[in-house]
Design a protein around this motif. Structure first.
Motif, PDB file in Angstrom:
ATOM      1  N   SER A 207      43.740  27.797  57.056  1.00 35.81           N
ATOM      2  CA  SER A 207      43.822  28.399  55.723  1.00 35.81           C
ATOM      3  C   SER A 207      43.250  27.453  54.678  1.00 35.81           C
ATOM      4  O   SER A 207      43.763  26.350  54.467  1.00 35.81           O
ATOM      5  N   GLY A 208      42.193  27.886  54.011  1.00 37.70           N
ATOM      6  CA  GLY A 208      41.605  27.064  52.951  1.00 37.70           C
ATOM      7  C   GLY A 208      42.520  26.945  51.743  1.00 37.70           C
ATOM      8  O   GLY A 208      42.582  25.899  51.100  1.00 37.70           O
ATOM      9  N   HIS A 209      43.239  28.029  51.421  1.00 35.42           N
ATOM     10  CA  HIS A 209      44.165  27.979  50.297  1.00 35.42           C
ATOM     11  C   HIS A 209      45.275  26.952  50.544  1.00 35.42           C
ATOM     12  O   HIS A 209      45.643  26.194  49.643  1.00 35.42           O
ATOM     13  N   ALA A 210      45.801  26.932  51.766  1.00 33.43           N
ATOM     14  CA  ALA A 210      46.855  25.965  52.097  1.00 33.43           C
ATOM     15  C   ALA A 210      46.316  24.546  52.059  1.00 33.43           C
ATOM     16  O   ALA A 210      46.994  23.620  51.596  1.00 33.43           O
ATOM     17  N   ALA A 211      45.087  24.376  52.546  1.00 31.21           N
ATOM     18  CA  ALA A 211      44.484  23.048  52.526  1.00 31.21           C
ATOM     19  C   ALA A 211      44.309  22.552  51.093  1.00 31.21           C
ATOM     20  O   ALA A 211      44.624  21.404  50.772  1.00 31.21           O
ATOM     21  N   SER A 212      43.824  23.423  50.218  1.00 37.64           N
ATOM     22  CA  SER A 212      43.623  23.029  48.822  1.00 37.64           C
ATOM     23  C   SER A 212      44.948  22.715  48.137  1.00 37.64           C
ATOM     24  O   SER A 212      45.065  21.734  47.405  1.00 37.64           O
TER      25      SER A 212
ATOM     26  N   GLY B 158      46.114  24.247  57.856  1.00 40.54           N
ATOM     27  CA  GLY B 158      45.435  23.974  56.602  1.00 40.54           C
ATOM     28  C   GLY B 158      46.176  22.950  55.760  1.00 40.54           C
ATOM     29  O   GLY B 158      45.564  22.051  55.168  1.00 40.54           O
ATOM     30  N   ALA B 159      47.515  23.080  55.721  1.00 39.24           N
ATOM     31  CA  ALA B 159      48.303  22.135  54.941  1.00 39.24           C
ATOM     32  C   ALA B 159      48.186  20.724  55.500  1.00 39.24           C
ATOM     33  O   ALA B 159      48.046  19.749  54.749  1.00 39.24           O
TER      34      ALA B 159
ATOM     35  N   SER C 177      52.228  32.647  50.343  1.00 39.83           N
ATOM     36  CA  SER C 177      51.598  33.894  49.911  1.00 39.83           C
ATOM     37  C   SER C 177      50.480  34.334  50.841  1.00 39.83           C
ATOM     38  O   SER C 177      50.207  35.531  50.962  1.00 39.83           O
ATOM     39  N   ARG C 178      49.872  33.401  51.522  1.00 37.71           N
ATOM     40  CA  ARG C 178      48.779  33.750  52.430  1.00 37.71           C
ATOM     41  C   ARG C 178      49.295  34.491  53.667  1.00 37.71           C
ATOM     42  O   ARG C 178      48.613  35.356  54.207  1.00 37.71           O
ATOM     43  N   VAL C 179      50.499  34.144  54.103  1.00 38.12           N
ATOM     44  CA  VAL C 179      51.127  34.896  55.199  1.00 38.12           C
ATOM     45  C   VAL C 179      51.700  36.206  54.665  1.00 38.12           C
ATOM     46  O   VAL C 179      51.574  37.271  55.287  1.00 38.12           O
ATOM     47  N   TYR C 180      52.319  36.144  53.510  1.00 41.79           N
ATOM     48  CA  TYR C 180      52.974  37.301  52.909  1.00 41.79           C
ATOM     49  C   TYR C 180      51.986  38.435  52.651  1.00 41.79           C
ATOM     50  O   TYR C 180      52.305  39.609  52.828  1.00 41.79           O
ATOM     51  N   THR C 181      50.776  38.097  52.209  1.00 36.28           N
ATOM     52  CA  THR C 181      49.768  39.130  51.930  1.00 36.28           C
ATOM     53  C   THR C 181      48.990  39.549  53.172  1.00 36.28           C
ATOM     54  O   THR C 181      48.115  40.414  53.080  1.00 36.28           O
ATOM     55  N   GLY C 182      49.258  38.907  54.293  1.00 35.22           N
ATOM     56  CA  GLY C 182      48.681  39.337  55.559  1.00 35.22           C
ATOM     57  C   GLY C 182      47.303  38.800  55.870  1.00 35.22           C
ATOM     58  O   GLY C 182      46.642  39.304  56.778  1.00 35.22           O
ATOM     59  N   VAL C 183      46.838  37.760  55.153  1.00 37.10           N
ATOM     60  CA  VAL C 183      45.484  37.269  55.408  1.00 37.10           C
ATOM     61  C   VAL C 183      45.457  36.063  56.353  1.00 37.10           C
ATOM     62  O   VAL C 183      44.378  35.638  56.773  1.00 37.10           O
ATOM     63  N   HIS C 184      46.633  35.500  56.667  1.00 37.96           N
ATOM     64  CA  HIS C 184      46.682  34.357  57.578  1.00 37.96           C
ATOM     65  C   HIS C 184      47.934  34.425  58.436  1.00 37.96           C
ATOM     66  O   HIS C 184      48.982  34.926  58.008  1.00 37.96           O
ATOM     67  N   TYR C 185      47.819  33.897  59.640  1.00 35.83           N
ATOM     68  CA  TYR C 185      48.990  33.643  60.473  1.00 35.83           C
ATOM     69  C   TYR C 185      49.663  32.357  59.990  1.00 35.83           C
ATOM     70  O   TYR C 185      49.010  31.494  59.386  1.00 35.83           O
TER      71      TYR C 185
ATOM     72  N   GLY D 242      40.222  27.485  44.334  1.00 34.26           N
ATOM     73  CA  GLY D 242      40.879  26.346  43.683  1.00 34.26           C
ATOM     74  C   GLY D 242      41.104  26.515  42.200  1.00 34.26           C
ATOM     75  O   GLY D 242      41.455  25.544  41.511  1.00 34.26           O
ATOM     76  N   VAL D 243      40.930  27.752  41.670  1.00 31.81           N
ATOM     77  CA  VAL D 243      41.027  27.965  40.224  1.00 31.81           C
ATOM     78  C   VAL D 243      42.385  27.527  39.692  1.00 31.81           C
ATOM     79  O   VAL D 243      42.486  26.887  38.628  1.00 31.81           O
ATOM     80  N   LEU D 244      43.458  27.874  40.405  1.00 33.57           N
ATOM     81  CA  LEU D 244      44.803  27.495  39.964  1.00 33.57           C
ATOM     82  C   LEU D 244      44.924  25.987  39.800  1.00 33.57           C
ATOM     83  O   LEU D 244      45.446  25.487  38.792  1.00 33.57           O
ATOM     84  N   TRP D 245      44.431  25.256  40.784  1.00 31.05           N
ATOM     85  CA  TRP D 245      44.586  23.796  40.765  1.00 31.05           C
ATOM     86  C   TRP D 245      43.667  23.141  39.744  1.00 31.05           C
ATOM     87  O   TRP D 245      44.041  22.147  39.119  1.00 31.05           O
ATOM     88  N   PHE D 246      42.483  23.708  39.552  1.00 30.91           N
ATOM     89  CA  PHE D 246      41.614  23.190  38.497  1.00 30.91           C
ATOM     90  C   PHE D 246      42.244  23.411  37.125  1.00 30.91           C
ATOM     91  O   PHE D 246      42.111  22.581  36.220  1.00 30.91           O
ATOM     92  N   GLY D 247      42.961  24.541  36.968  1.00 29.70           N
ATOM     93  CA  GLY D 247      43.650  24.787  35.719  1.00 29.70           C
ATOM     94  C   GLY D 247      44.771  23.794  35.482  1.00 29.70           C
ATOM     95  O   GLY D 247      44.937  23.287  34.356  1.00 29.70           O
TER      96      GLY D 247
END
Length: 482
Positions: free
Chosen positions: A109-114, A158-159, A143-151, A38-43
């Motif tokens: 996806s935790g990133h998508a949820a955040s 997550g969203a 980006s999570r799909v693009y980098t290959g870490v999530h379907y 969540g660093v991006l969103w905290f920023g």
């Protein structure tokens, strides 16, 4: 059905991996890493809180709270209930791979949820700012799909979870648009196009950061070009300046630019002269203006030009009146210590240090309240009912409800420890240390010599006895309609 969905999910993942996305190899892996924990969103939230106004801070706080709920749900329920294996990276170009691969399961996806939680939370408080964040949130999700870490299915789930978390937070802490409008009773006030007939007293000394703030006069003239502006310099008596301004207003209105203490003084003068009051927020804390629904000078200007006004309550304390709060005990001590340090280190750090100092050194005050002897850490009385449990009132729904919101913290053995424990465990409402009441009149007697009282941010020696009494709908104030 499950097989079909999984097959579609994997097929879409492979299509994303096989396609070349212009600029994606350079931007999206960095964006994905920037959103870790969540660093991006905290920023984003920190920037909004520091550079924006009160509305920005509310939106940022709601976004962070929504993110926290979403993250906790993903990590405690989502990841443990569906243990989906991460995608195989063979089909994803190496340049897109993250330097550190996640080790948790893939769904959701935790990133998508955040990203969805923060953006939705901000949007619920301020739709325009939420809409501005949508492209950034969508890019993080992709980006999570693009980098290959999530379907893709992990990201969609997550969203959706993030959106649900934001609405869950709203269910517990309503947005301003959901709250009942404060100061409901409409009142008659003259419409003053361009501010013609309005005399505005500008107090440059309002707030701890007054010296570093820009000159407010050009901003006032921009929205109220025909208003008469009277500046209150450091050597002037604010009471005398306000009296002269009220006399000059004639059948118009009295305006005041300043914080709660200045607004308090202006309210007494406006009531005495039978004038409506125009509040232009300009102090460090503008509690009355914000409870009234006024966020900026422009809000006040629109209300003045259209003649929109409401009637609000006042509270009379012997020869004084207050609009917000009154207290005896620890809080006046906190204010005095904070004011002593604020010019050196700033208002917020001074408030924290003052709270620590008072918590360590304060002693209960023996007084008689409505004929009953008590030893109190603090006696608090609010003009109308405040939201928020215990001794930390938040804001008011209604500024004309006809009651005093009284809260007393009793002294006694381990009183501070018991109060803190009750707050941390959620039992503050039922703590034996805290007493609350809603009354129209309160009598306080046998106040020890040397005790101070605070009212609307001002501190003064308390008399031996005093009476707090409501004055219903005693003041007319300009305010935009809901």
């Amino acid at each position: 059905m499950r097989t079909m969905v999984s097959s579609w999910d994997r097929s879409l993942f492979q299509q994303v991996a096989a396609r070349h996305w212009p600029g994606g190899d350079r931007v999206l892996p960095k964006l994905s890493r920037g959103a870790d924990h969540g660093v991006l969103w905290f920023g984003v939230a920190t920037g909004a809180a520091l550079l924006g106004g009160r509305s920005a801070r509310r939106a940022a706080l709601r976004g962070v709270a929504s993110l926290a709920v979403a993250s906790a749900t993903v990590n405690t329920l989502g990841k443990r209930s569906v243990r989906r294996v991460r995608p195989v990276l063979d089909v994803v170009p190496t340049i897109r791979h993250l330097a550190r691969q996640p080790f948790t399961t893939s769904f959701p996806s935790g990133h998508a949820a955040s990203a969805a939680a923060f953006t939705t939370g901000v949007a619920l408080e301020n739709p325009a700012w939420g809409l501005a964040l949508v492209p950034l949130a969508a890019s993080v999700c992709f980006s999570r799909v693009y980098t290959g870490v999530h379907y893709p299915g992990d990201v969609v789930a997550g969203a959706l979870l993030g959106v649900g978390a934001a609405f869950a937070v709203r269910g517990v802490a309503p947005t301003r648009s959901q709250l009942a409008p404060p100061a409901r009773p409409r009142a008659e006030a003259p419409a003053l196009p361009g501010g013609r007939g309005l005399v505005v007293v500008v107090s440059r000394g309002s707030g701890q950061r007054a010296a570093s703030r820009p000159d407010p006069v050009p901003g006032i003239r921009a929205v109220l070009p025909d208003a008469k502006i009277v500046e209150c310099s450091e050597g002037d008596s604010p009471a005398d300046v306000l009296e002269r301004a009220a006399a000059a207003a004639g059948g118009g209105a009295l305006g005041v630019f300043g914080g709660d203490g200045t607004v308090n003084a202006a309210a007494a003068v406006a009531r005495r002269h039978g004038l409506p009051l125009a509040v232009l927020p300009g102090g460090t804390y503008n509690h009355f203006a914000h409870d009234l629904g006024i966020e900026s000078v422009a809000d006040t200007a629109r209300a003045v030009e259209t003649g929109e006004a409401v009637a609000v309550d006042l509270v009379r304390v012997d020869g004084l009146r207050f609009l917000n709060t009154f207290s005896i005990g620890a809080y006046p001590d906190l204010v005095r210590v904070r004011e002593r340090w604020a010019h050196r280190i700033g208002a917020w750090p001074a408030g924290v240090l003052a709270a620590v100092h008072v918590l360590r050194t304060a002693q209960p005050v023996p007084v008689r309240v409505d004929g009953r002897k008590r030893r109190l850490w603090m006696l608090f009385a609010g003009n109308c009912v405040y939201r928020g449990l215990g001794v930390a009132p938040v804001r008011r729904h209604d500024l004309a409800d006809g009651v005093l919101d009284v809260r007393m913290i009793r002294g006694g053995r381990l009183a501070r420890t018991r109060l803190l424990t009750a707050a941390l465990t959620g039992g503050l409402r039922h703590s034996p240390v805290l007493r609350t009441a809603r009354v129209r009149r309160l009598r306080v007697e046998d106040v020890p010599a040397g005790t101070h009282m605070a009212y609307d941010g001002e501190v003064a020696p308390a008399p031996r006895s005093l009476t707090l009494e409501k004055e219903n709908e005693a003041l007319v104030v300009y305010r935009l309609p809901d």
